[in-house]
Scaffold this motif. Structure first.
Motif, PDB file in Angstrom:
ATOM      1  N   VAL A 267       0.833  -1.199   0.000  1.00 24.16           N
ATOM      2  CA  VAL A 267       0.000   0.000   0.000  1.00 24.16           C
ATOM      3  C   VAL A 267       0.874   1.258   0.000  1.00 24.16           C
ATOM      4  O   VAL A 267       1.942   1.300   0.620  1.00 24.16           O
ATOM      5  CB  VAL A 267      -0.944  -0.010   1.220  1.00 24.16           C
ATOM      6  N   SER A 268       0.411   2.268  -0.717  1.00 22.79           N
ATOM      7  CA  SER A 268       1.133   3.541  -0.730  1.00 22.79           C
ATOM      8  C   SER A 268       0.877   4.280   0.582  1.00 22.79           C
ATOM      9  O   SER A 268      -0.119   4.027   1.269  1.00 22.79           O
ATOM     10  CB  SER A 268       0.677   4.409  -1.902  1.00 22.79           C
ATOM     11  N   PRO A 269       1.765   5.195   0.960  1.00 22.10           N
ATOM     12  CA  PRO A 269       1.529   5.969   2.194  1.00 22.10           C
ATOM     13  C   PRO A 269       0.209   6.722   2.167  1.00 22.10           C
ATOM     14  O   PRO A 269      -0.492   6.785   3.179  1.00 22.10           O
ATOM     15  CB  PRO A 269       2.721   6.929   2.236  1.00 22.10           C
ATOM     16  N   LEU A 270      -0.150   7.274   1.016  1.00 24.27           N
ATOM     17  CA  LEU A 270      -1.389   8.050   0.923  1.00 24.27           C
ATOM     18  C   LEU A 270      -2.610   7.163   1.107  1.00 24.27           C
ATOM     19  O   LEU A 270      -3.569   7.526   1.800  1.00 24.27           O
ATOM     20  CB  LEU A 270      -1.442   8.776  -0.422  1.00 24.27           C
ATOM     21  N   ILE A 517       9.471  10.626   0.393  1.00 24.23           N
ATOM     22  CA  ILE A 517       8.669  10.737  -0.827  1.00 24.23           C
ATOM     23  C   ILE A 517       7.375   9.961  -0.621  1.00 24.23           C
ATOM     24  O   ILE A 517       7.399   8.778  -0.292  1.00 24.23           O
ATOM     25  CB  ILE A 517       9.431  10.205  -2.050  1.00 24.23           C
ATOM     26  N   ASP A 518       6.244  10.624  -0.835  1.00 24.30           N
ATOM     27  CA  ASP A 518       4.953   9.957  -0.672  1.00 24.30           C
ATOM     28  C   ASP A 518       4.594   9.124  -1.894  1.00 24.30           C
ATOM     29  O   ASP A 518       4.497   7.916  -1.846  1.00 24.30           O
ATOM     30  CB  ASP A 518       3.847  10.989  -0.404  1.00 24.30           C
ATOM     31  N   GLN A 519       4.366   9.824  -3.001  1.00 30.79           N
ATOM     32  CA  GLN A 519       3.915   9.140  -4.214  1.00 30.79           C
ATOM     33  C   GLN A 519       4.373   9.947  -5.420  1.00 30.79           C
ATOM     34  O   GLN A 519       4.248  11.178  -5.433  1.00 30.79           O
ATOM     35  CB  GLN A 519       2.391   9.000  -4.212  1.00 30.79           C
ATOM     36  N   VAL A 520       4.930   9.271  -6.410  1.00 27.53           N
ATOM     37  CA  VAL A 520       5.387   9.939  -7.622  1.00 27.53           C
ATOM     38  C   VAL A 520       4.868   9.206  -8.841  1.00 27.53           C
ATOM     39  O   VAL A 520       4.527   8.020  -8.786  1.00 27.53           O
ATOM     40  CB  VAL A 520       6.934  10.014  -7.696  1.00 27.53           C
ATOM     41  N   SER A 521       4.803   9.922  -9.952  1.00 25.90           N
ATOM     42  CA  SER A 521       4.627   9.288 -11.252  1.00 25.90           C
ATOM     43  C   SER A 521       5.903   9.518 -12.046  1.00 25.90           C
ATOM     44  O   SER A 521       6.566  10.544 -11.887  1.00 25.90           O
ATOM     45  CB  SER A 521       3.421   9.864 -11.997  1.00 25.90           C
ATOM     46  N   VAL A 522       6.265   8.555 -12.872  1.00 25.57           N
ATOM     47  CA  VAL A 522       7.533   8.602 -13.604  1.00 25.57           C
ATOM     48  C   VAL A 522       7.274   8.367 -15.084  1.00 25.57           C
ATOM     49  O   VAL A 522       6.560   7.430 -15.459  1.00 25.57           O
ATOM     50  CB  VAL A 522       8.523   7.549 -13.070  1.00 25.57           C
ATOM     51  N   PHE A 543       5.740  14.740  -8.307  1.00 23.67           N
ATOM     52  CA  PHE A 543       5.393  14.440  -6.916  1.00 23.67           C
ATOM     53  C   PHE A 543       3.880  14.571  -6.769  1.00 23.67           C
ATOM     54  O   PHE A 543       3.358  15.663  -6.554  1.00 23.67           O
ATOM     55  CB  PHE A 543       6.132  15.384  -5.970  1.00 23.67           C
ATOM     56  N   VAL A 544       3.190  13.454  -6.865  1.00 25.70           N
ATOM     57  CA  VAL A 544       1.734  13.464  -6.994  1.00 25.70           C
ATOM     58  C   VAL A 544       1.056  14.083  -5.786  1.00 25.70           C
ATOM     59  O   VAL A 544       0.117  14.886  -5.917  1.00 25.70           O
ATOM     60  CB  VAL A 544       1.225  12.028  -7.226  1.00 25.70           C
ATOM     61  N   SER A 545       1.507  13.749  -4.571  1.00 25.52           N
ATOM     62  CA  SER A 545       0.794  14.177  -3.369  1.00 25.52           C
ATOM     63  C   SER A 545       1.535  15.229  -2.557  1.00 25.52           C
ATOM     64  O   SER A 545       1.041  15.658  -1.525  1.00 25.52           O
ATOM     65  CB  SER A 545       0.501  12.958  -2.485  1.00 25.52           C
ATOM     66  N   GLN A 546       2.718  15.643  -2.994  1.00 21.08           N
ATOM     67  CA  GLN A 546       3.477  16.670  -2.276  1.00 21.08           C
ATOM     68  C   GLN A 546       3.441  17.951  -3.104  1.00 21.08           C
ATOM     69  O   GLN A 546       4.205  18.129  -4.040  1.00 21.08           O
ATOM     70  CB  GLN A 546       4.914  16.206  -2.030  1.00 21.08           C
ATOM     71  N   THR A 547       2.521  18.825  -2.734  1.00 19.93           N
ATOM     72  CA  THR A 547       2.245  20.012  -3.541  1.00 19.93           C
ATOM     73  C   THR A 547       2.884  21.245  -2.924  1.00 19.93           C
ATOM     74  O   THR A 547       2.261  22.291  -2.793  1.00 19.93           O
ATOM     75  CB  THR A 547       0.730  20.200  -3.690  1.00 19.93           C
TER      76      THR A 547
END
Length: 844
Positions: A267-270, A517-522, A543-547
């Protein structure tokens, strides 16, 4: 001696009358003894309110709201006590008796204090953070100058700086807004360090300097507030009990009497955060995930309880995990890594308010505004109830959220402007540099768009929210031979090895294995500027969730400290370089492009509001009504230049963000030795495709050139966009080792490195047959030289024993320094070179 007796088994809240008879061998007394008072009610201290909500009322007041006690303890609650205490730091002095007791901040605060016995503070210093150092900073710098200096470091991210004068000098308070972790633990970060030596490396900086700034002067750096201190932290570990085991399956978490849904092992952190927050009694949590490096798909996930304060009950695990290769059994368990604590409520800025409970209607919430608080200072609140039991107040209930800053509603934004970008959309800009309400505290903006002929209620409303940070890792080589691997570091924590040939999913897994790092797209993109840098690829990281405006990713090849650019070490290939560039800062934008649904036959106005999480500002209106219309395009993007030879420069760019409503027909390239741009220009026709490339030739080899590009459509030219070097701050220096006599291969040489600002370094002795990678690694390891890429050419002729031909030893090293701010000068220590001579030549 008085007699006592405790009567048990009574009903709480029920009135009991008591009398006492005496007894001897003749029986009980005729008359009883009567107590005073004649009756009593069994009671305990009352329970506190179930929840205490706090919200800002103004920049000096906070509104406290809570329901009546759910259990009066058996007697009427007559009083409530509101207690509060400052939990922050103000430049120059702490707001608590013990600054180590400052709790519940999600940001670290560090102070830089400078003092002297006389009013004669002067001089400069440099600051270092996570291996990177600033340029010189004046000892009398303003808060904004200090902010700019710190944010110039790739490791810092976004900071808030205040400056306060003290009796003997002044103090800068630095709040790290987007840097949240280091290698040891999410939350605490490395301490800033200082040096007055212009040539010092970051690893030699210190936190305390005496002298150099005035009479008996001192500069001292302290951590005043530690991020996430005081919160309960529990760590969930899931792995197979053998390193080769492959974990799979699901688990669930139980808290008190509630249970989450089944959760995937990876599971992702988010997603784990969302699952836990479905349990109401948990409240808000922060979740981080770290990959266990020596195991396959195994993780440590840390849960930080942000609403549930004090010593929190342990999470329990219900799992259906398996180790699919059959080599071991799954292990999943929770441990308490940090016990939560409740705050000290005493201090110079603490206070309390006693309320008469009988003044408030039963069944309705009690509301009280606490005034006279310090501006911009976070406060913690607690509430307890009194019913007379034990002659003391009962247990306290802490506030939600744990901290609140008194703040006014934000100022209105300023300078709202609208302009057409084509015949169906408008660009809206505004200035949100607020003097009240805190620009850094603004959560979102609201934009209301209305046509001038519309009826009330026809307006369109858009919410402008924070956008994610986007960074790009470039991998470049002068030939198709790049290989090896790199590590990526972020906020002090490193990834596993990432191969140059990794897939998007492999890169994503490695990055998300870092707890910061929470969640990224690459996305992996071909390098569209191949003609300029030969060969390469780009890893686009979102950085999907770190705005937030984040620190930069750093790359590490092992040949030098992690940085935004690296060569050598574990990275192979001809002149291979890996570098990081921020494509788009995360954060809240101050502009908005409307959907392309507007009519060119209508005039439009707009209003903009700012929201700080609690209050909306007053609206600010555009000054003029504007109609969508076709216009000149926006400026070309990603304009880069690269030196191809002493008379040629390559130029590359990509198409504008918007075309203005008509197709872009061409691009105008202008170049000149000054910024007048009246020397030369050319036109390049537009084409379909991702990028553009053009070579400027027949240039004067002794001149430096500025280059800019404009896009053109039927409505005219765009604004020009100045080109920047593809690899900025690049210098190439050649070292030749030559001899016409025999060499015995024991000879060595050292490279002495100096810069125009006084930095001086020297390598260890190098063999005359050192490989390009050995020279590269040695130079990169001495630090503060940017990144060095080395090519080696062996031009020696073989030895002819007949003596007819002359044996010649000739080795050429071509050293390219990338990312250096100052002019580099090299010298070769020839002490151990014997008959070999060394020459150094800088390429122009």
């Amino acid at each position: 001696m008085p007699c006592t007796h405790q009567i048990n088994g009574l009903t709480k809240g029920k009135e009991y009358f008591i009398r006492v008879f005496a007894y001897n061998s003749h029986g009980y007394s005729i008359n009883p003894g009567l107590p005073s008072p004649p009756s009593e009610i069994p009671k305990t201290s009352p329970e506190p309110p179930e929840i205490v909500n706090i919200t800002p009322q103004s920049d000096t007041s906070i509104r406290v709201q809570f329901p009546h006690s759910p259990d009066d303890g058996g007697a009427l609650v007559t009083r409530y006590l509101i207690e509060y205490n400052a939990q922050g730091y103000h430049s120059g002095h702490t707001m608590n008796d013990d600054h180590t007791a400052l709790l519940y901040s999600i940001h670290t605060v560090q102070s830089i204090s400078i003092s002297a016995d006389e009013d004669d503070i002067s001089g400069v210093f440099r600051l270092a953070f996570e291996g990177h150092s600033t340029d010189a900073i004046s000892a009398t710098s303003s808060a904004n100058d200090m902010k700019l200096a710190l944010e110039s470091l790739p490791t810092v991210g976004d900071v808030l700086v205040s400056r306060e004068s003290t009796i003997t000098g002044h103090t800068w308070a630095v709040t790290f807004l987007s840097n949240h972790g280091n290698i040891d633990k999410y939350g605490p970060i490395e301490l800033l360090k200082v040096s007055t030596d212009p040539a010092a490396l970051p690893n030699s900086f210190v936190t305390d300097i005496s002298g150099g700034f005035g009479t008996n002067s001192r500069l001292l750096i302290n951590e005043e507030v530690t991020a996430y201190k005081g919160f309960e932290e529990q760590t969930l570990t899931s792995q197979c009990n053998t390193p080769t085991g492959i974990l799979s399956g699901t688990f669930a978490l139980k808290f008190e009497s509630a249970r989450t849904n089944d959760i995937s092992f990876d599971v992702s952190p988010l997603d784990l955060k969302h699952e836990l927050e479905t349990i109401e009694s948990i409240g808000t949590v922060q979740v981080t995930r770290r990959h266990i490096h020596d195991s396959i798909n195994s993780f440590e996930m840390t849960i930080i309880f942000l609403d549930r304060l004090g010593n929190v009950p342990m999470l329990e695990v219900d799992d259906s995990l398996t180790c699919s290769d059959g080599s071991g059994s799954p292990l999943i368990y929770v441990v308490e890594t940090t016990q939560g604590v409740l705050p000290n409520m005493n201090g110079p800025y603490s206070g309390e308010v006693e309320l008469n409970a009988l003044d408030y209607e039963e069944g309705s919430d009690i509301v009280h505004v606490v005034d006279g608080l310090q501006r911009n200072m976070p406060y913690h609140f607690q509430v307890s109830a009194w019913n007379g039991a034990g002659d003391t107040y009962g247990r306290s209930q802490y506030s939600m959220p744990p901290l609140m800053i008194p703040v006014d509603p934000p100022d209105s934004v300023r300078l709202v402007e609208m302009k057409p970008i084509d015949d169906s959309a408008l660009l809206i800009n505004w200035d949100a540099s607020l003097t009240k309400g805190g620009s850094h505290m603004i959560k979102n903006f609201k934009v209301e768009l209305n046509s001038t002929d519309a009826q009330y209620g026809d307006e369109e409303v858009f919410v402008v929210e924070s956008t994610p940070e986007i960074q790009q890792i470039y991998l470049e080589s002068s030939a198709m031979d790049m290989g090896g691997y790199i590590k990526v570091q972020f906020m002090g924590e490193s990834s596993t090895n990432i191969l140059v040939e990794s897939s998007e999913d492999q890169i994503k897994q490695a990055l998300e294995g870092i707890s910061t790092i929470d969640q990224v797209s690459v996305s992996i993109l071909p390098y569209t500027q191949d003609n300029m840098s030969s060969f390469g690829k780009k890893w686009l990281i979102t950085f999907v969730s770190q705005t937030e405006n984040l620190p930069s990713l750093l790359v590490d090849t092992g040949s030098g400290p992690p940085s935004t650019i690296a060569t050598g070490g574990t990275l192979f290939g001809s002149s291979s370089v890996v570098r990081v560039e921020t494509i788009a800062d995360g954060g809240l934008p101050w502009s908005f492009i409307t959907p392309s649904t507007l009519s060119s036959d209508k005039m439009y106005t707009c209003r903009v509001w700012a929201f700080n999480g609690h209050s909306w500002s007053e609206p600010a209106s555009s000054r003029h009504a504007v109609s969508p219309s076709k216009s000149a395009p926006s400026e070309p993007r990603d304009v880069r230049v690269n030196v191809l030879s002493d008379t040629e420069i390559g130029v590359s760019w990509t198409e504008p963000l918007y075309s203005g409503g008509d197709d872009v027909a061409s691009y105008r390239i202008e170049w000149d030795s000054d910024l007048m741009f009246d020397h030369s220009a050319t036109t390049v026709s537009a084409h379909s495709g991702e990028g553009y490339y053009y070579v400027l030739d027949n240039l004067d080899p002794v001149d430096s050139y500025y280059v800019r590009i404009m896009a053109k459509n039927a409505k005219g030219f765009s604004e020009p966009n100045m080109a920047v070097p593809l690899l900025s701050d690049t210098q190439t220096i050649e070292i030749s080792l030559e001899s016409t006599e025999l060499v015995d291969y024991s000879e060595t040489f050292a490279i002495e490195y100096t810069t125009s600002d006084g930095l001086a370094r020297s390598t260890s002795p190098l063999s005359i047959y050192a490989t390009s990678q050995e020279v590269e690694n040695e130079l990169n390891s001495i630090g503060d030289v940017g990144a060095v890429s080395v090519d080696r050419e062996d031009r020696s002729s073989s030895y002819d024993s007949s003596g007819i031909e002359t044996d010649t030893f000739s080795i050429l090293y071509r050293l390219t320094f990338v990312g250096v701010d100052d002019e580099v000068t090299l010298n070769v220590d020839e002490t151990s070179l014997g008959s070999i001579s060394a020459t150094v030549e800088t390429e122009v």
